[in-house]
Design a protein around this motif. Structure first.
Motif, PDB file in Angstrom:
ATOM      1  N   ALA A 244      43.845  39.379   7.710  1.00  0.00           N
ATOM      2  CA  ALA A 244      42.570  38.678   7.565  1.00  0.00           C
ATOM      3  C   ALA A 244      42.444  37.708   8.723  1.00  0.00           C
ATOM      4  N   VAL A 245      41.217  37.255   8.970  1.00  0.00           N
ATOM      5  CA  VAL A 245      40.931  36.262  10.011  1.00  0.00           C
ATOM      6  C   VAL A 245      40.151  35.131   9.375  1.00  0.00           C
TER       7      VAL A 245
ATOM      8  N   ASP B  54      37.919  47.531   8.284  1.00  0.00           N
ATOM      9  CA  ASP B  54      37.583  46.710   7.122  1.00  0.00           C
ATOM     10  C   ASP B  54      38.267  45.350   7.136  1.00  0.00           C
ATOM     11  N   LEU B  55      38.765  44.908   8.269  1.00  0.00           N
ATOM     12  CA  LEU B  55      39.479  43.633   8.364  1.00  0.00           C
ATOM     13  C   LEU B  55      38.600  42.484   7.871  1.00  0.00           C
ATOM     14  N   PRO B  56      39.038  41.729   6.842  1.00  0.00           N
ATOM     15  CA  PRO B  56      38.219  40.613   6.354  1.00  0.00           C
ATOM     16  C   PRO B  56      38.178  39.462   7.365  1.00  0.00           C
ATOM     17  N   VAL B  57      36.994  38.929   7.572  1.00  0.00           N
ATOM     18  CA  VAL B  57      36.803  37.771   8.461  1.00  0.00           C
ATOM     19  C   VAL B  57      36.040  36.704   7.691  1.00  0.00           C
ATOM     20  N   VAL B  58      36.660  35.534   7.513  1.00  0.00           N
ATOM     21  CA  VAL B  58      36.041  34.415   6.804  1.00  0.00           C
ATOM     22  C   VAL B  58      35.644  33.363   7.828  1.00  0.00           C
ATOM     23  N   LEU B  59      34.365  33.037   7.870  1.00  0.00           N
ATOM     24  CA  LEU B  59      33.840  32.068   8.827  1.00  0.00           C
ATOM     25  C   LEU B  59      33.413  30.798   8.096  1.00  0.00           C
ATOM     26  N   ASP B  60      34.069  29.696   8.418  1.00  0.00           N
ATOM     27  CA  ASP B  60      33.673  28.375   7.921  1.00  0.00           C
ATOM     28  C   ASP B  60      32.840  27.733   9.027  1.00  0.00           C
TER      29      ASP B  60
ATOM     30  N   GLN C 150      43.632  34.904   0.134  1.00  0.00           N
ATOM     31  CA  GLN C 150      43.466  35.816  -0.990  1.00  0.00           C
ATOM     32  C   GLN C 150      43.053  37.214  -0.510  1.00  0.00           C
ATOM     33  N   LEU C 151      42.106  37.275   0.428  1.00  0.00           N
ATOM     34  CA  LEU C 151      41.666  38.569   0.943  1.00  0.00           C
ATOM     35  C   LEU C 151      42.790  39.280   1.691  1.00  0.00           C
ATOM     36  N   ALA C 152      43.651  38.500   2.346  1.00  0.00           N
ATOM     37  CA  ALA C 152      44.797  39.092   3.036  1.00  0.00           C
ATOM     38  C   ALA C 152      45.749  39.772   2.060  1.00  0.00           C
TER      39      ALA C 152
END
Length: 272
Positions: free
Chosen positions: A74-75, A102-108, A235-237
């Protein structure tokens, strides 16, 4: 082996936000944070007094060295520090997705500190533009959602952000008033909204998937947004479904804020 989260964020010398918060929150999910520094900052637990972006080439080299050795699950992206750094991060993500689409990427989308101190050398909204279409999930608070969308209603904000490519949007309610904090999740394939949700077609078009209400805790906290976004990435990782990741990360963040501690007068540090 623990799954790895590639984290892009700034260095907060107070240890309350940025890379320190991300590392601790990811570890709290039993994942491992690989930390790429995007900016050096001058700050305490309340205010930001200066930001020095790391050179974009150095950001790219940090990420390449880690991605060349470690499997990225994940990122998580916090402050980029500059528009050039945002482009470098986008390049890294696109290369990673050649191997894992499908690599999850979370942007804050951190636009400013809690006191309004600017955290980017360039216009923060413009700097985020190349990252929005790459985000699996974006986690703006109310003011950030409004700045990024030019809309005032959460459903309109989410609709605008999803139109720019963000697959999922979690608009947090920490900056709003009331006894509870209301967090709203929008995404694709929305079911009919419940009776308590936002009204009718607007919410449906925005893709309202769920809402969470949390007791509003007294006081102010340093690094609460970092904690939530990093916990979601952790969590996504682990490979859990998005709804479960959001639920678990919010519960983790609530407990971290509830048990926060002081290092000086002002904002408390979440117990991550």
């Amino acid at each position: 082996m623990r799954p790895c989260v590639l984290v892009f964020a700034g260095l907060d010398p107070s240890g309350g936000a940025g890379l320190s918060a991300d590392l601790q929150a990811v570890a709290g999910q039993r994942a491992h944070a690989l930390t790429v520094c995007t900016a050096l900052t001058v700050q305490d637990n309340d205010r930001v007094y200066g930001v020095q972006p790391v050179d974009a080439g150095m950001v790219l080299r940090q990420a390449q060295a880690l991605a060349g050795k470690c499997a990225i699950s994940a990122v998580k992206i916090g402050i980029t520090g500059s528009a050039a750094n945002a482009l470098a991060i986008a390049e890294v993500i696109m290369r990673l997705r050649e191997r894992r689409p499908d690599l999850p990427v979370v942007l804050d989308p951190v636009l400013a500190s809690g006191h309004g101190d600017v955290l980017s050398r360039d216009d923060a909204v413009r700097a985020l533009a190349p990252l929005l279409p790459l985000a699996t999930l974006i986690t703006p608070n109310g003011p950030e959602a409004q700045a990024l969308s030019d809309a005032t209603r959460p459903d309109a904000q989410a609709h605008a952000l999803r139109a720019r490519g963000c697959r999922h949007v979690l608009i947090t309610g920490g900056h709003a008033g009331g006894n509870d904090v209301l967090n709203r999740w929008y995404g694709p394939a929305a079911p009919p909204p419940p009776a308590t949700a936002l009204e009718g077609a607007d919410a449906q078009a925005a893709g309202l998937l769920g809402e969470w209400r949390w007791e509003r805790l007294a006081g102010e906290f340093h690094g609460s947004g970092c904690t939530l976004a990093a916990a979601i990435a952790g969590q996504l990782a682990l490979g859990v479904p998005t709804a479960v990741a959001l639920e678990n990360a919010q519960l983790y963040t609530y407990h971290a804020l509830r048990d926060a501690y002081a290092i000086a007068p002002g904002q408390r540090i979440p117990l991550r």
